[in-house]
Design an enzyme around this catalytic site. Structure first.
Site, PDB file in Angstrom:
ATOM      1  N   ALA A 264       3.097  -4.087   7.072  1.00  0.00           N
ATOM      2  CA  ALA A 264       2.393  -3.212   8.003  1.00  0.00           C
ATOM      3  C   ALA A 264       1.812  -2.005   7.296  1.00  0.00           C
ATOM      4  O   ALA A 264       0.668  -1.598   7.563  1.00  0.00           O
ATOM      5  CB  ALA A 264       3.336  -2.766   9.122  1.00  0.00           C
TER       6      ALA A 264
ATOM      7  N   TYR B 246       7.831  -4.149   7.296  1.00  0.00           N
ATOM      8  CA  TYR B 246       7.488  -2.734   7.075  1.00  0.00           C
ATOM      9  C   TYR B 246       6.463  -2.609   5.959  1.00  0.00           C
ATOM     10  O   TYR B 246       5.432  -1.947   6.115  1.00  0.00           O
ATOM     11  CB  TYR B 246       8.765  -1.972   6.737  1.00  0.00           C
ATOM     12  CG  TYR B 246       8.586  -0.494   6.461  1.00  0.00           C
ATOM     13  CD1 TYR B 246       8.538   0.426   7.500  1.00  0.00           C
ATOM     14  CD2 TYR B 246       8.481  -0.027   5.154  1.00  0.00           C
ATOM     15  CE1 TYR B 246       8.387   1.785   7.255  1.00  0.00           C
ATOM     16  CE2 TYR B 246       8.336   1.337   4.896  1.00  0.00           C
ATOM     17  CZ  TYR B 246       8.282   2.223   5.939  1.00  0.00           C
ATOM     18  OH  TYR B 246       8.133   3.571   5.682  1.00  0.00           O
TER      19      TYR B 246
END
Length: 259
Positions: A163, A160
């Site tokens: 990204a 997460y």
């Protein structure tokens, strides 16, 4: 915020990925209240239909087709439908996202790939799909919903955070690539935001306040961020007062990270 349109994005059409719930839904509704028509990019068919009904109740038009935001063909189909029914798409909010909580030692590569694809991959797919129309019209607003996690990671959110960091870097490149066409590209980086997903983890006001304090929030009262507060930050980048703002990030996190 009232249901009366204030006209900050009057006459525009906005596509919101991950628009059927959480921050995406709050953003779509705020943009509709401010005068925009909405294209909903989300796999959640029921949530998309519900959002369309709410947008239309505000006197705006909306299109929702169940769409995987990582799939070029599906996103191209949705964009074509939006252009056909609403005439243009000149605002894009890249908001689609999922999370995983596994540490790297336990993380499967398939889970890594999926998280990165939904956040960073969908940003590329959706942006490329709408750029041709924005370029032709020589006006566009792209807002990427990134995260505090890109700047301040937590155990278990490796893909997460990676990204979201990629979205920040790619957003700066896009800002440089598209400026000559009158397009701006900016990021909104939320801290912990009280969406249905987070509310399922922290169901009581006491648990939410505890999470806010442990995350480093310093604003008073100490609480998690409201989705409308993120939507308001997105609105700024879509409206008439940000024409000279591009390639930047607005942090909405209660002071838990200061850039």
């Amino acid at each position: 915020m009232t249901s009366e349109s204030r006209g900050n994005v009057e006459g525009h059409v906005a596509m919101v990925t991950g628009g059927a719930s959480g921050i995406g839904r709050a953003t779509a509704l705020m943009l509709a209240r401010e005068g925009a028509d909405i294209v909903v990019c989300d796999l959640n068919a029921e949530g998309g239909e519900s959002l369309v009904a709410e947008v239309e109740a505000l006197g705006r038009r909306a299109v929702a087709i169940p769409t995987d935001s990582t799939d070029e063909g599906q996103v191209a189909w949705l964009v074509a439908a939006g252009l056909d029914r609403l005439g243009k798409i000149d605002i894009l909010v890249n908001n689609a996202g999922i999370v995983t909580t596994d540490r790297t030692v336990d993380l499967e590569k398939a889970a890594w790939d999926r998280v990165v694809a939904v956040h960073l991959g969908s940003m590329f797919v959706a942006t490329k799909a709408v750029l041709a129309d924005m370029r032709t019209r020589r006006w566009g607003r792209i807002v990427n919903v990134t995260s505090r996690a890109a700047h301040r990671g937590r155990i278990g959110n490796g893909p997460y955070a990676a990204a979201k960091g990629g979205m920040l870097a790619y957003g700066r490149v896009l800002a440089m690539e598209t400026a000559e066409w009158g397009i701006t590209v900016n990021n909104v980086a939320p801290g912990n935001t009280l969406t249905p997903m987070l509310a399922s983890v922290f169901p009581t006001p006491e648990s939410q306040a505890d999470e806010a304090r442990s995350s480093g929030h310093i604003t008073v009262p100490t609480r998690l961020i409201d989705a409308d507060e993120i939507a308001g930050a997105v609105l700024y980048f879509c409206g008439p007062y940000s024409d000279q703002t591009t390639g930047t990030t607005l942090h909405v996190n209660g002071g838990s990270f200061m850039a």
